[in-house]
Design a protein around this motif. Structure first.
Motif, short mmCIF file in Angstrom:
data_model
loop_
_atom_site.label_atom_id
_atom_site.label_comp_id
_atom_site.label_asym_id
_atom_site.label_seq_id
_atom_site.Cartn_x
_atom_site.Cartn_y
_atom_site.Cartn_z
N LYS A 60 34.04 -23.98 16.77
CA LYS A 60 33.19 -25.02 16.16
C LYS A 60 33.55 -25.26 14.70
O LYS A 60 33.31 -26.35 14.18
N LYS B 153 25.73 -21.79 13.77
CA LYS B 153 26.40 -21.76 15.08
C LYS B 153 27.58 -20.82 15.06
O LYS B 153 28.47 -20.95 14.19
N ASN C 57 28.13 -34.40 16.79
CA ASN C 57 27.79 -32.98 16.85
C ASN C 57 28.97 -32.19 17.38
O ASN C 57 29.51 -31.32 16.70
N GLU C 58 29.38 -32.50 18.59
CA GLU C 58 30.54 -31.78 19.14
C GLU C 58 31.13 -32.56 20.29
O GLU C 58 30.52 -33.49 20.82
N VAL D 235 19.64 -32.32 11.40
CA VAL D 235 19.23 -33.73 11.41
C VAL D 235 17.80 -33.79 11.94
O VAL D 235 17.54 -33.48 13.10
N GLU E 104 25.27 -25.68 9.22
CA GLU E 104 25.26 -27.13 9.03
C GLU E 104 23.87 -27.68 8.82
O GLU E 104 22.89 -27.09 9.24
N GLU E 105 23.84 -28.82 8.15
CA GLU E 105 22.55 -29.44 7.86
C GLU E 105 21.91 -29.93 9.15
O GLU E 105 22.60 -30.45 10.04
N GLU F 255 19.28 -37.61 20.41
CA GLU F 255 20.57 -37.06 20.82
C GLU F 255 21.22 -37.99 21.83
O GLU F 255 20.63 -38.32 22.86
N ASP G 87 25.69 -23.96 25.87
CA ASP G 87 24.32 -24.31 26.28
C ASP G 87 23.27 -23.79 25.29
O ASP G 87 22.24 -23.25 25.69
N GLY G 88 23.53 -23.93 24.01
CA GLY G 88 22.54 -23.53 23.01
C GLY G 88 22.58 -22.05 22.68
O GLY G 88 21.95 -21.61 21.72
P1 ADP Z 1 25.95 -25.95 22.33
O1 ADP Z 1 27.39 -26.17 22.09
O2 ADP Z 1 25.63 -24.54 22.70
O3 ADP Z 1 25.34 -26.95 23.27
P2 ADP Z 1 24.96 -27.45 20.05
O4 ADP Z 1 25.79 -27.45 18.84
O5 ADP Z 1 25.03 -28.69 20.88
O6 ADP Z 1 25.25 -26.14 20.92
O7 ADP Z 1 23.45 -27.19 19.64
C1 ADP Z 1 22.44 -27.06 20.62
C2 ADP Z 1 21.26 -27.95 20.27
O8 ADP Z 1 20.69 -27.57 19.01
C3 ADP Z 1 21.61 -29.42 20.10
O9 ADP Z 1 21.70 -30.12 21.30
C4 ADP Z 1 20.45 -29.88 19.24
O10 ADP Z 1 19.27 -30.06 20.01
C5 ADP Z 1 20.24 -28.72 18.30
N1 ADP Z 1 21.07 -28.91 17.07
C6 ADP Z 1 22.27 -28.34 16.83
N2 ADP Z 1 22.76 -28.72 15.63
C7 ADP Z 1 21.86 -29.55 15.09
C8 ADP Z 1 21.78 -30.29 13.86
N3 ADP Z 1 22.72 -30.21 12.90
N4 ADP Z 1 20.70 -31.07 13.65
C9 ADP Z 1 19.72 -31.17 14.58
N5 ADP Z 1 19.73 -30.50 15.75
C10 ADP Z 1 20.78 -29.69 16.01
#
Ligand code: ADP
Length: 384
Positions: free
Chosen positions: A104, A145, A267-268, A183, A180-181, A188, A152-153
């Protein structure tokens, strides 16, 4: 050309692999999977090499048996894939991209370097670096992260900056992490992008994801998303731009946040078909899985238009049910029009495990939401 003569190797035999194979069955594509025993795709793959996804020898064996290799999961042996690609094997998407996505931190640096909008972030090696780096970020809420291995979170913690600064014992990770900051009140979104070796590119209509806060899993998604046309266009442009900058060949899910000022942050990216595209099997002229098959076979990309608005509900293992199970309510759910049930053929359940999904189609997103609520009400799981 005869698709039945094309041997596709799939690393991973979970539900995504199963649905990829299902999409290739009308053309009789020949699939070999590499996976441990008893996986969702085991019974429908033409051949099953039993092994771990980290096992370089097994990956080599798979490659020797196949014309082209793809994967349905990120956490696989990257060195083995690099070596195979260097020896001329066709691997879709390229391991060069997987290597960025597996980490990441590298992914965020890639976004930053290429002007792909993403939230501000800092990288830390261990807990001792948090203090200094947190102070560089604005906002009180931070998403921390793990750079590697999360899914999956899992491996994501939402923390408050001052809690961490005030009490370093609360820092949840002592490993390399992206800070990371956060949001606030983000919507989503996900756009699935497909790109082939000729450079043809398509996007699927944007989907909006709603999460199960406890499990941090997509629980419900709807397409089209409830956003204006200009935002939809912007989301698609950003998603395509990211895949072109990656020089990605394959199917990719670009996950994004839309904030209250209508700013989009990537996000990713997932380098494979994605949970947010399951509904495309019934709801789009071409599904994300067929699109990947077309790319693997060097065929033109298909039409991605939505036939009807659709929702998708993940059928997650119910709390309190472990091991042998039965799904209840299917007789009622299947009596609704435009409802499609997919079961992943997993022998055992556990709470929140992805056991299947249900796609719901209707004339309008309102119809779809109402029907989805009825489906949820009727869906149950029983311990055996
Ligand atoms: P994974 O790769 O395990 O799915 P994510 O990076 O998608 O992890 O993060 C999981 C969830 O956490 C996201 O779908 C979102 O709901 C929340 N999240 C992650 N990063 C942020 C962010 N910078 N701002 C707001 N919500 C976030």
């Amino acid at each position: 050309m005869l698709p039945s003569k094309i041997k596709v190797g799939v690393i991973g035999g979970g539900q995504l692999g199963k649905m990829l194979i299902e999409a290739g069955q009308p053309w009789n594509i020949n699939y070999t999977i590499l996976e441990i025993e008893g996986a969702p795709a085991s019974e429908i793959a033409n051949k099953h090499i039993i092994g771990e996804l980290s096992d370089a020898h097994k990956i080599k064996e798979l490659a020797e048996n196949c014309d082209v290799i793809t994967y349905e999961i990120e956490h696989i042996n990257i060195e083995a894939l690099h070596a195979l690609e260097a020896s001329g094997k066709r691997i879709i998407p390229s391991p060069k991209i997987l290597e960025i996505i597996q980490d990441k931190g590298l992914q965020k640096l890639f976004f930053q370097h290429h002007g792909i909008p993403t939230t501000d972030f800092e990288l830390v090696e261990n807990a001792s670096e948090w203090g200094e780096k947190l102070l560089k970020l604005t906002g009180e809420k931070i998403a921390a992260k793990l750079r590697k291995g999360g899914y999956d979170g899992k491996g994501v913690e939402l923390v408050k900056k001052h809690d961490m600064l005030d009490n370093i014992n609360q820092i949840p990770f002592n490993e390399p992490v992206v800070l990371e900051e956060f949001v606030e009140n983000a919507i989503e979104l996900a756009v699935i992008v497909a790109r082939n070796e000729k450079g043809e590119i398509t996007t699927f209509p944007t989907v909006e994801m709603e999460f199960d806060a406890k499990a941090n899993l997509v629980e419900f998604l709807i397409s089209p998303a409830n956003i204006s046309l200009p935002i939809e266009e912007k989301a698609k442009r950003i998603a395509m731009d990211a895949i072109i900058k990656l020089d990605g060949i394959g199917v990719f899910a670009v996950e994004m946040f839309l904030d209250k000022d209508e700013k989009i942050f990537v996000n990713e990216i997932a380098p494979r078909p994605h949970n947010s595209g399951h509904h495309t099997i019934e709801a789009c002229y071409t599904s994300q899985y067929e699109q990947l098959n077309r790319i693997l076979l060097n065929m033109p990309l298909g039409n991605t238009h939505l036939i009807q608005p659709a929702a998708m509900i993940n059928l997650l293992g119910f709390d309190g049910v472990n091991g042998d199970y039965e799904i209840t309510g299917l007789d009622k759910i299947l009596a609704f029009e435009g409802v499609f049930v997919h079961l992943y053929n997993k022998a055992k359940t556990k709470p929140k495990r992805k056991m299947g999904h249900i796609t719901i189609m209707g004339e309008t997103t309102e119809d779809v939401r109402k029907k989805a609520a009825l489906v949820k009400q009727n869906l149950g799981m029983k311990q055996l």
